[in-house]
Design a protein around this motif. Structure first.
Motif, PDB file in Angstrom:
ATOM      1  N   THR A  20       0.842  -1.195   0.000  1.00  0.00           N
ATOM      2  CA  THR A  20       0.000   0.000   0.000  1.00  0.00           C
ATOM      3  C   THR A  20       0.873   1.239   0.000  1.00  0.00           C
ATOM      4  N   GLN A  21       0.346   2.295  -0.494  1.00  0.00           N
ATOM      5  CA  GLN A  21       1.090   3.537  -0.595  1.00  0.00           C
ATOM      6  C   GLN A  21       1.258   4.164   0.782  1.00  0.00           C
ATOM      7  N   ASP A  22       2.473   4.628   1.071  1.00  0.00           N
ATOM      8  CA  ASP A  22       2.810   5.297   2.339  1.00  0.00           C
ATOM      9  C   ASP A  22       2.553   4.393   3.540  1.00  0.00           C
ATOM     10  N   GLY A  23       2.598   3.037   3.294  1.00  0.00           N
ATOM     11  CA  GLY A  23       2.456   2.092   4.406  1.00  0.00           C
ATOM     12  C   GLY A  23       1.044   1.966   4.931  1.00  0.00           C
ATOM     13  N   GLN A  24       0.035   2.543   4.244  1.00  0.00           N
ATOM     14  CA  GLN A  24      -1.346   2.465   4.707  1.00  0.00           C
ATOM     15  C   GLN A  24      -2.124   1.438   3.901  1.00  0.00           C
ATOM     16  N   ARG A  25      -3.089   0.824   4.543  1.00  0.00           N
ATOM     17  CA  ARG A  25      -3.891  -0.205   3.894  1.00  0.00           C
ATOM     18  C   ARG A  25      -4.824   0.423   2.855  1.00  0.00           C
ATOM     19  N   GLY A  26      -4.903  -0.206   1.660  1.00  0.00           N
ATOM     20  CA  GLY A  26      -5.743   0.310   0.605  1.00  0.00           C
ATOM     21  C   GLY A  26      -7.219   0.138   0.918  1.00  0.00           C
ATOM     22  N   SER A  27      -8.051   0.866   0.187  1.00  0.00           N
ATOM     23  CA  SER A  27      -9.490   0.805   0.397  1.00  0.00           C
ATOM     24  C   SER A  27     -10.050  -0.494  -0.140  1.00  0.00           C
ATOM     25  N   VAL A  28     -10.973  -1.097   0.617  1.00  0.00           N
ATOM     26  CA  VAL A  28     -11.602  -2.345   0.191  1.00  0.00           C
ATOM     27  C   VAL A  28     -12.375  -2.135  -1.099  1.00  0.00           C
ATOM     28  N   GLU A  29     -12.922  -0.951  -1.276  1.00  0.00           N
ATOM     29  CA  GLU A  29     -13.710  -0.656  -2.478  1.00  0.00           C
ATOM     30  C   GLU A  29     -12.874  -0.730  -3.748  1.00  0.00           C
ATOM     31  N   ASP A  30     -11.551  -0.634  -3.610  1.00  0.00           N
ATOM     32  CA  ASP A  30     -10.677  -0.673  -4.779  1.00  0.00           C
ATOM     33  C   ASP A  30     -10.235  -2.088  -5.133  1.00  0.00           C
ATOM     34  N   LEU A  31     -10.680  -3.085  -4.349  1.00  0.00           N
ATOM     35  CA  LEU A  31     -10.253  -4.459  -4.548  1.00  0.00           C
ATOM     36  C   LEU A  31     -11.423  -5.346  -4.958  1.00  0.00           C
ATOM     37  N   ALA A  32     -11.133  -6.337  -5.768  1.00  0.00           N
ATOM     38  CA  ALA A  32     -12.130  -7.329  -6.172  1.00  0.00           C
ATOM     39  C   ALA A  32     -11.604  -8.704  -5.754  1.00  0.00           C
ATOM     40  N   LEU A  33     -12.293  -9.322  -4.791  1.00  0.00           N
ATOM     41  CA  LEU A  33     -11.845 -10.600  -4.244  1.00  0.00           C
ATOM     42  C   LEU A  33     -12.451 -11.753  -5.036  1.00  0.00           C
ATOM     43  N   VAL A  34     -11.642 -12.417  -5.810  1.00  0.00           N
ATOM     44  CA  VAL A  34     -12.104 -13.526  -6.641  1.00  0.00           C
ATOM     45  C   VAL A  34     -12.342 -14.753  -5.777  1.00  0.00           C
ATOM     46  N   SER A  35     -13.500 -15.386  -5.963  1.00  0.00           N
ATOM     47  CA  SER A  35     -13.808 -16.600  -5.224  1.00  0.00           C
ATOM     48  C   SER A  35     -13.662 -17.851  -6.087  1.00  0.00           C
ATOM     49  N   SER A  36     -14.011 -17.742  -7.377  1.00  0.00           N
ATOM     50  CA  SER A  36     -13.926 -18.896  -8.279  1.00  0.00           C
ATOM     51  C   SER A  36     -13.321 -18.479  -9.611  1.00  0.00           C
ATOM     52  N   VAL A  37     -12.555 -19.403 -10.201  1.00  0.00           N
ATOM     53  CA  VAL A  37     -11.957 -19.195 -11.521  1.00  0.00           C
ATOM     54  C   VAL A  37     -12.328 -20.379 -12.404  1.00  0.00           C
ATOM     55  N   ALA A  38     -12.759 -20.099 -13.632  1.00  0.00           N
ATOM     56  CA  ALA A  38     -13.063 -21.149 -14.611  1.00  0.00           C
ATOM     57  C   ALA A  38     -12.147 -20.967 -15.820  1.00  0.00           C
ATOM     58  N   LEU A  39     -11.569 -22.074 -16.288  1.00  0.00           N
ATOM     59  CA  LEU A  39     -10.632 -22.037 -17.407  1.00  0.00           C
ATOM     60  C   LEU A  39     -11.122 -22.949 -18.522  1.00  0.00           C
ATOM     61  N   ASP A  40     -11.245 -22.390 -19.744  1.00  0.00           N
ATOM     62  CA  ASP A  40     -11.698 -23.152 -20.907  1.00  0.00           C
ATOM     63  C   ASP A  40     -10.620 -23.150 -21.979  1.00  0.00           C
ATOM     64  N   TYR A  41     -10.376 -24.321 -22.537  1.00  0.00           N
ATOM     65  CA  TYR A  41      -9.310 -24.502 -23.524  1.00  0.00           C
ATOM     66  C   TYR A  41      -9.704 -23.894 -24.868  1.00  0.00           C
ATOM     67  N   THR A  50     -12.558 -17.113 -16.763  1.00  0.00           N
ATOM     68  CA  THR A  50     -13.742 -16.490 -16.170  1.00  0.00           C
ATOM     69  C   THR A  50     -13.564 -16.447 -14.663  1.00  0.00           C
ATOM     70  N   VAL A  51     -13.888 -15.310 -14.062  1.00  0.00           N
ATOM     71  CA  VAL A  51     -13.799 -15.190 -12.605  1.00  0.00           C
ATOM     72  C   VAL A  51     -15.138 -14.736 -12.051  1.00  0.00           C
ATOM     73  N   LYS A  80      -6.327  -7.970 -17.366  1.00  0.00           N
ATOM     74  CA  LYS A  80      -7.414  -7.572 -18.279  1.00  0.00           C
ATOM     75  C   LYS A  80      -8.733  -7.429 -17.519  1.00  0.00           C
ATOM     76  N   ILE A  81      -9.000  -8.376 -16.612  1.00  0.00           N
ATOM     77  CA  ILE A  81     -10.248  -8.322 -15.841  1.00  0.00           C
ATOM     78  C   ILE A  81     -10.231  -7.137 -14.881  1.00  0.00           C
ATOM     79  N   SER A  82      -9.067  -6.826 -14.313  1.00  0.00           N
ATOM     80  CA  SER A  82      -8.943  -5.647 -13.445  1.00  0.00           C
ATOM     81  C   SER A  82      -9.332  -4.387 -14.198  1.00  0.00           C
ATOM     82  N   SER A  83      -8.942  -4.336 -15.471  1.00  0.00           N
ATOM     83  CA  SER A  83      -9.274  -3.174 -16.303  1.00  0.00           C
ATOM     84  C   SER A  83     -10.773  -3.093 -16.553  1.00  0.00           C
ATOM     85  N   GLU A  84     -11.417  -4.246 -16.808  1.00  0.00           N
ATOM     86  CA  GLU A  84     -12.864  -4.259 -17.039  1.00  0.00           C
ATOM     87  C   GLU A  84     -13.650  -3.919 -15.781  1.00  0.00           C
ATOM     88  N   ALA A  85     -13.219  -4.470 -14.664  1.00  0.00           N
ATOM     89  CA  ALA A  85     -13.943  -4.263 -13.413  1.00  0.00           C
ATOM     90  C   ALA A  85     -13.601  -2.937 -12.750  1.00  0.00           C
TER      91      ALA A  85
END
Length: 367
Positions: A20-41, A50-51, A80-85
């Protein structure tokens, strides 16, 4: 230039997720916590990733947001997903990784699973499953009786007494068997049935490639051959002297003994199973209130289970896989390095002697 910028973006994303910047914890609103990932060939280079990202109550009209991108690398896809979300994607809360059947049969699955295995932010209890058809569809679908998709998936892959037939493979367990010269990999096989998800079978791997699925009943026998002491309930059906015998067993206890002749050139294994369980329902011509009929049924069940195990061992030999790890009974007496070739030799040439003794503890509903 584009590749250089992408690499810089990936490095920055990893850095921001852990710091985190300046040693402080980032805002939760700026994070996306992935729970599941799907991968297709797609091909040997590309995949669809897919997340699913659970949303805080009251902050979004949907309970779970789902994003899909085409990518060549896991980290590239996350960027790429970070950019979309418009949020930083992090994997600290990852619980489930789904891989479609085509990916599992391509031999490329281990490469991507290894990425999650080596990621220090990913926990060691993340469950892995192979999916029939497209893995993306599992995360995109609606489940009316289970609105919280990620909680539904997480619960589906939690070991319980009634589903101990399944190995419920974690990423760590997958990599352990993939790098072991003794064991071959087993992974739950998931299908969408109507508006729900079912573990319909178990996928078997020969090295990095999925070769076939086995039934849940066969997987239960493998758990018994591995020495699992408490087995899940099981339905047994067979014919004896032209009569149909149907019964349902619960509270099954298993005691295993395995002995080898220690000879790699002519390997022989003696397998002894002592199984006991409660007959909660029975349909047949035996009167289980009589000791004599009870003993006859015990012998018939023993004979039936023995035949099922012998058929399973023959199938595993034909597939050249050893998910049980029988070759360990020869490796422990071998001087020098044990190799995949030695395991394959044991699988192909081993002679099995199977003995099953079943005991009825008591009987429930009799018809």
């Amino acid at each position: 230039m584009r590749k250089i910028n992408l690499r810089l973006l990936i490095i920055c994303s990893v850095f921001i997720a852990g710091c985190t910047q300046d040693g402080q914890r980032g805002s939760v609103e700026d994070l996306a916590l992935v729970s599941s990932v799907a991968l297709d060939y797609v091909n040997d280079k590309e995949m669809w990733m897919t997340v699913s990202i659970p949303q805080p109550m009251g902050e979004s009209p949907v309970l779970t947001e789902v994003y899909t991108v085409n990518t060549e690398m896991i980290q590239e896809g996350l960027v790429k997903i970070s950019s979309e979300a418009d949020k930083m994607i992090i994997l600290n809360q990852l619980r489930t990784v789904l891989v479609n059947e085509e990916f599992a049969k391509s031999g490329k699955m281990t490469q991507v699973i290894e990425h999650f295995y080596r990621d220090s932010t990913v926990g060691n209890k993340v469950r892995l499953a192979v999916v029939k058809d497209r893995a993306e569809d599992i995360l995109q679908a609606d489940y009316p009786e289970n609105e919280h998709l990620d909680a539904y998936l997480n619960d589906l892959f939690q070991p319980k007494l009634h589903n101990s037939f399944s190995p419920f493979t974690t990423i760590q367990e997958y990599m352990n068997t993939q790098t072991s010269p003794i064991y071959h990999t087993m992974v739950p096989f998931l299908e969408k049935k109507g508006k729900s998800l079912k573990i319909t079978s178990i996928a078997l791997f020969n090295n990095e490639k999925m070769v076939q699925t086995i039934t849940n009943q066969e997987s239960l026998l493998i758990q018994a051959l591995k020495g699992l002491q408490k087995l899940s309930p099981i339905a047994v059906e067979f014919k004896e002297s032209g009569q149909n015998q149907q019964l349902f067993l619960e509270q099954i206890k298993n005691k295993l003994r395995v002995k080898s002749n220690k000879d790699i050139e002519s390997p022989e294994l003696s397998i002894s199973l002592e199984i006991e369980g409660v007959v909660v329902e029975y349909k047949g011509d035996r009167n289980l209130s009589k000791v004599e009929d009870n003993k006859k049924l015990e012998k018939e069940i023993s004979k039936h289970i023995k035949k099922e195990i012998e058929d399973l061992l023959k199938k595993l030999q034909e597939l050249k896989v050893d998910p049980v790890g029988f070759s360990e009974n020869f490796r422990m007496y071998h001087k020098g390095e044990w190799t995949d070739e030695l395991t394959e030799k044991i699988i192909e040439t081993a002679e099995y002697k199977v003995d099953v003794e079943f005991k009825i503890l008591n009987a429930g509903i009799i018809k």
